[in-house]
Design an enzyme around this catalytic site. Structure first.
Site, mmCIF file in Angstrom:
data_model
loop_
_atom_site.group_PDB
_atom_site.id
_atom_site.type_symbol
_atom_site.label_atom_id
_atom_site.label_comp_id
_atom_site.label_asym_id
_atom_site.label_seq_id
_atom_site.Cartn_x
_atom_site.Cartn_y
_atom_site.Cartn_z
ATOM 1 C CG ASP A 13 -1.923 1.005 1.450
ATOM 2 O OD1 ASP A 13 -1.948 1.884 0.490
ATOM 3 O OD2 ASP A 13 -2.804 1.001 2.194
ATOM 4 C CG ASP A 109 -3.746 3.708 -3.170
ATOM 5 O OD1 ASP A 109 -4.441 3.070 -3.455
ATOM 6 O OD2 ASP A 109 -3.741 4.523 -2.048
ATOM 7 C CD GLU A 110 -4.900 -0.463 -1.066
ATOM 8 O OE1 GLU A 110 -5.801 -1.866 -1.125
ATOM 9 O OE2 GLU A 110 -5.464 0.386 -0.115
#
Length: 415
Positions: A13, A109-110
């Site tokens: 993350d 974003d992960e």
């Protein structure tokens, strides 16, 4: 159902992704509290994303700008640059992929990775390799937090425990005790409504929850998701079911000087063409169009049935029909803050069922050929070179390519 005997998953993350990308790209912003906003020079809006420096003052994502400036007077407002985030995302994936294969990209974003037997032996070293590669080849201002666990769900929870730039490792023998101190809002799958439902059932903390039986969890959740969550929290290898595509759509916040019905229609029209283009590329037809407009206090929406179509002419004709109905029910001087369009009730292209009563197959095929020819030309030149009707994007561009935590924009979103 298999229960892993060691760690098998990594979940990564990125920390404050949008703000950190801006700081990496723009040295003048480094080490300063910044807030990403939709438009330049607009005070009546919200902070979409905040940097770690701003968060230390209490600034949060999706906070009103006035409130953010009150608690952080030195906050620097930075207009969003979605194409920069898209390019950073792709670059980061390439660098991480050079260390180990990426199993699934969960959002901009992960991401998550499966670990081979060598990587399971030394997760600390693997984490350091990933972070070092990002720092060297992308930049030190973009950091990430990494969780290791027996399954993806637990790895995601672990990765949140030591942010920013942390590494958390949960082995099977750490479970379930390591989960006992966590609040419910640290657990994906437990939102505020579910927390209230758990309280109504006498379950107030993670220890109470983990003592339940799987069938009891299913009963509380009122579907199989509760039972699946029980197995995930107890370290079993739970695989997410394959999701079916349900819609193609776009939404857009309108710049302050364009918040009229006339301008909202113009933007809705361009958003719909983009959504239809994405739908054709993916090989689908739609049989429903949904349109909504949002003001400061009220929202309005309507929908129109479609005869299972994919071409621009059909969806734009339906949009005009819906818009005329919206104009009848919406206040004349309503300021439209946000507009959105959605193509739903999808069918796979090779499974289209023609409407015998409508008998529009010849027309539809001609319009589909025209739409695909336009798509081909635009893709060839990487811009909206040929369009049906006017194509004047609003200030700031990024029509259809705005910040999104769930969908990663592609290059076509910025034409």
């Amino acid at each position: 159902m298999r229960k892993p005997e060691t760690i098998e998953r990594l979940y990564l993350d990125f920390d404050g992704f949008f703000a950190s990308v801006e700081q990496q790209a723009r040295p003048a912003l480094r080490g300063k509290p910044i807030g990403i906003v939709p438009f330049e020079g607009v005070k009546t809006t919200c902070v979409i994303a905040a940097s770690s420096e701003a968060k230390q003052f209490g600034v949060k994502n999706v906070m009103n700008v006035a409130d953010a400036k009150r608690i952080c007077p030195g906050l620097i407002l930075v207009p969003q640059t979605p194409d920069l985030y898209r390019r950073a995302h792709n670059t980061l994936l390439a660098e991480i992929g050079a260390v180990l294969p990426i199993d699934a990209v969960k959002s901009i974003d992960e991401l998550t990775c499966r670990l081979d037997r060598h990587q399971r032996l030394d997760p600390e070293r693997l984490s350091a390799q990933i972070k070092d590669r990002i720092s060297r080849y992308v930049g030190p201002y973009i950091t990430c937090s990494i969780g290791f666990a027996p399954n993806r769900h637990l790895a995601k929870i672990a990765g949140k425990q030591d942010k920013p730039n942390g590494t958390t490792i949960w082995h099977p023998n750490d479970l379930p005790n390591v989960l006992h101190p966590l609040p419910f809002d640290d657990i994906p799958g437990i939102g505020s409504r579910m927390e209230r439902r758990l309280g109504a059932n006498g379950i107030f903390n993670m220890e109470d929850l983990l003592r339940l039986e799987p069938k009891h969890m299913r009963k509380i959740w009122r579907n199989v998701s509760g039972e699946r969550l029980w197995y995930a929290l107890h370290g079993y290898d739970i695989q997410a079911g394959k999701s079916e595509r349900g819609m193609f759509g776009h939404g857009r916040v309108l710049p302050p000087d364009m918040r009229s019905m006339v301008n909202a229609f113009s933007i809705a029209r361009m958003l719909l063409v983009k959504a239809a283009r994405r739908m054709r590329t993916a090989g689908y037809y739609a049989s429903r169009l949904m349109v909504w407009c949002q003001g400061f206090e009220h929202s309005f929406g309507d929908q129109q049935k479609l005869p299972i179509v994919s071409d621009d002419h059909a969806v734009l004709t339906a949009l005009r029909t819906v818009w005329l109905r919206l104009e009848l029910i919406m206040p004349k001087h309503l300021k439209v803050v946000r507009v959105g369009v959605t193509l739903g009730d999808l069918s796979i292209a090779d499974q289209r069922q023609l409407d015998m009563l409508l008998d529009d197959d010849v027309e539809r095929r001609n319009e589909e050929r025209l739409s695909k020819a336009i798509d081909h030309l635009n893709r060839k030149y990487s811009k909206s070179l040929v369009t049906r009707g006017p194509w004047i994007p609003p200030k700031g561009g990024h029509l259809g390519g705005k910040i999104s935590y769930t969908r990663i924009p592609n290059s076509e979103d910025f034409w």
